[in-house]
Motif scaffolding. Structure first.
Motif, short mmCIF file in Angstrom:
data_model
loop_
_atom_site.label_atom_id
_atom_site.label_comp_id
_atom_site.label_asym_id
_atom_site.label_seq_id
_atom_site.Cartn_x
_atom_site.Cartn_y
_atom_site.Cartn_z
N ALA A 61 -3.38 7.63 -5.47
CA ALA A 61 -2.73 6.46 -4.88
C ALA A 61 -3.70 5.71 -3.96
CB ALA A 61 -1.48 6.88 -4.12
N LEU A 62 -4.46 6.46 -3.17
CA LEU A 62 -5.46 5.84 -2.28
C LEU A 62 -6.52 5.10 -3.10
CD1 LEU A 62 -6.86 5.38 0.46
CD2 LEU A 62 -7.92 7.64 0.19
N LEU A 63 -7.02 5.76 -4.15
CA LEU A 63 -8.03 5.13 -4.99
C LEU A 63 -7.49 3.90 -5.68
CD1 LEU A 63 -10.85 5.15 -6.26
CD2 LEU A 63 -9.97 6.72 -8.00
N ASP A 64 -6.24 3.98 -6.17
CA ASP A 64 -5.63 2.84 -6.85
C ASP A 64 -5.51 1.64 -5.93
OD1 ASP A 64 -4.32 1.89 -9.33
OD2 ASP A 64 -2.56 1.71 -8.03
N ASP A 65 -5.10 1.89 -4.69
CA ASP A 65 -4.98 0.79 -3.72
C ASP A 65 -6.35 0.16 -3.44
OD1 ASP A 65 -2.26 1.13 -3.50
OD2 ASP A 65 -2.38 2.38 -1.69
N ALA A 66 -7.37 1.00 -3.27
CA ALA A 66 -8.71 0.49 -2.98
C ALA A 66 -9.25 -0.31 -4.16
CB ALA A 66 -9.65 1.65 -2.65
N LEU A 67 -9.00 0.18 -5.38
CA LEU A 67 -9.51 -0.50 -6.57
C LEU A 67 -8.88 -1.88 -6.75
CD1 LEU A 67 -9.73 2.47 -9.08
CD2 LEU A 67 -11.64 1.24 -8.02
N ASP A 68 -7.65 -2.05 -6.24
CA ASP A 68 -7.04 -3.39 -6.30
C ASP A 68 -7.91 -4.41 -5.57
OD1 ASP A 68 -4.90 -2.57 -7.80
OD2 ASP A 68 -3.53 -2.33 -6.09
N ALA B 143 0.83 -1.21 0.00
CA ALA B 143 0.00 0.00 0.00
C ALA B 143 0.86 1.26 0.00
CB ALA B 143 -0.93 0.00 1.21
N SER B 144 0.34 2.31 -0.59
CA SER B 144 1.04 3.59 -0.65
C SER B 144 1.07 4.26 0.72
CB SER B 144 0.35 4.51 -1.65
OG SER B 144 -0.96 4.83 -1.19
N ASP B 145 1.94 5.26 0.85
CA ASP B 145 2.00 6.02 2.10
C ASP B 145 0.67 6.71 2.39
OD1 ASP B 145 4.61 5.26 2.55
OD2 ASP B 145 5.48 7.08 1.66
N ALA B 146 0.03 7.22 1.34
CA ALA B 146 -1.25 7.90 1.53
C ALA B 146 -2.28 6.96 2.13
CB ALA B 146 -1.76 8.43 0.19
N THR B 147 -2.30 5.71 1.65
CA THR B 147 -3.25 4.73 2.17
C THR B 147 -2.92 4.34 3.60
OG1 THR B 147 -3.67 3.87 -0.05
CG2 THR B 147 -4.21 2.43 1.80
N ALA C 22 -5.83 4.89 6.35
CA ALA C 22 -6.58 3.70 6.77
C ALA C 22 -7.06 3.75 8.22
CB ALA C 22 -5.74 2.44 6.53
N PRO C 23 -6.26 4.22 9.18
CA PRO C 23 -6.77 4.29 10.56
C PRO C 23 -8.00 5.19 10.69
CG PRO C 23 -4.38 4.45 10.56
CD PRO C 23 -4.82 4.56 9.13
N LEU C 24 -8.06 6.27 9.89
CA LEU C 24 -9.24 7.14 9.92
C LEU C 24 -10.46 6.40 9.39
CD1 LEU C 24 -7.72 10.50 8.58
CD2 LEU C 24 -8.18 9.87 10.96
N ALA D 167 -1.73 11.91 -4.09
CA ALA D 167 -2.07 11.08 -2.93
C ALA D 167 -3.46 10.47 -3.07
CB ALA D 167 -1.98 11.90 -1.65
N ALA D 168 -4.43 11.28 -3.56
CA ALA D 168 -5.79 10.78 -3.73
C ALA D 168 -5.82 9.65 -4.76
CB ALA D 168 -6.72 11.91 -4.15
#
Length: 351
Positions: A143-150, A106-110, A114-116, A140-141
């Motif tokens: 990267a977060l979306l990309d991780d979630a889409l995985d 996961a990216s740093d942004a994720t 994630a705790p939030l 950053a946004a």
């Protein structure tokens, strides 16, 4: 030249509407990935102050990821990142609010967000998590979306949806909102005699309206989920103690976030005078039909615009919402974004 320009504009609009790449839209070869996933549980994710989600856009994006379609992903991902952070927060929140860890790739942004998301799922409110997504830069946004889409692309959708529904069901089982205790109870418990206006039997000599908090109002209009217009009445404080705490103590109105519709309560009445096309008051009546709560009383007669009165006459009901800080529609939007609105659908009583 005119024909070519018109063709380009139509292709551009088609690309915006379908989410297809511009070249595909221009060639008339737009496509969809079916079946679209069922994302009906996505609005249950606490994504921040009841913001509206684009479920069609989210479904097309998830379907494109599952199909491995790069052209559609390259078109849809920037659209979500740049224009729809609420949908992004919901897609990511459904994943990272449910999974115990983010994984080592996961990216740093994720990792930071994630705790939030987990806190939001547990607390049932996503304002803080959404604010963090909204504050992210586009890198950053994305990267977060990309991780979630995985996760969504791997077919985890039904599992994620079930997890979200369980959280929502748990929140629905929470005890109903309790009204604040009557401060006079403390005096009674201490053996001090407490007298109310009813005990004093002052009759009509005292106007109880001026002894309680009261409000001013302004009119507006909204649209029901099925597309029908509905008149709207917004309350703002006119006495020092008026506000959301006062309304919570005196009413059973629902918290409302500027979309959907609250429940209808026919015990709440907006009184309207036919002769001069004006409003005279907003009251709650008891089982005997007597006024037991009066929130607003017109200080003077003001004839309403003909079109608004006509809508009131057709609908026979009105959405009552408040409180806002001042008589301004921007204040209404701000209060809704902050989660500080209560609402009810009241009957209109014509006289």
């Amino acid at each position: 030249m005119v024909k070519k320009h018109g063709k380009k504009q139509r292709a551009k609009k088609r690309a915006q509407r379908t989410g297809a790449a511009y070249s595909s839209a221009a060639a008339g070869t737009t496509h969809t990935h079916t079946p679209l996933p069922d994302l009906s549980a996505l609005p249950l994710v606490p994504h921040g102050s009841w913001r509206v989600l684009d479920l069609d856009l989210a479904a097309r994006l998830v379907a494109a990821c599952r199909a491995g379609c790069q052209p559609c992903q390259q078109t849809l991902i920037p659209k979500v990142v740049k224009e729809d952070r609420a949908t992004l927060a919901a897609l990511a929140g459904a994943v990272y609010g449910a999974v115990p860890t983010v994984g080592f790739v996961a990216s740093d942004a994720t990792r930071q967000w994630a705790p939030l998301a987990r806190t939001a799922m547990q607390a049932g409110t996503g304002d803080e998590a959404f604010a963090a997504v909204e504050a992210m830069d586009e890198t950053a946004a994305a990267a977060l979306l990309d991780d979630a889409l995985d996760h969504w692309a791997m077919g985890d959708g039904p599992v994620l949806a079930e997890a979200v529904r369980k959280v929502a069901e748990k929140a629905a089982e929470a005890p109903p909102r309790r009204r604040p205790a009557d401060p006079m109870d403390a005096f009674r418990a201490a053996g001090i005699d407490v007298f109310t206006l009813d005990d004093l039997d002052l009759g009509d000599d005292v106007d109880a309206y001026h002894l309680a908090e009261n409000y001013g109002v302004f009119v507006g209009q909204t649209t029901t989920p099925d597309g029908q217009p509905l008149p709207m009445l917004t309350l703002y404080p006119e006495s020092e103690g008026a506000g959301i705490e006062d309304l919570e103590a005196r009413t059973d109105w629902e918290h409302w976030g500027l979309h959907g519709m609250p429940n209808v309560d026919p015990s709440w009445r907006l009184r309207a005078t036919i002769a001069d096309r004006s409003l005279s008051g907003l009251v709650h009546v008891d089982d005997d039909g007597q006024d037991d709560i009066e929130l607003w009383r017109a200080a003077q007669t003001v004839s309403l615009p003909a079109d608004w009165w006509s809508l009131l006459d057709r609908a026979q009901h009105v959405l009552v919402v408040g409180p806002v800080k001042e008589a301004d529609h921007q204040a209404l939007q701000a209060a809704g974004d902050a989660g500080e609105l209560l609402a009810v659908i009241a009957r209109v009583s014509f006289h």
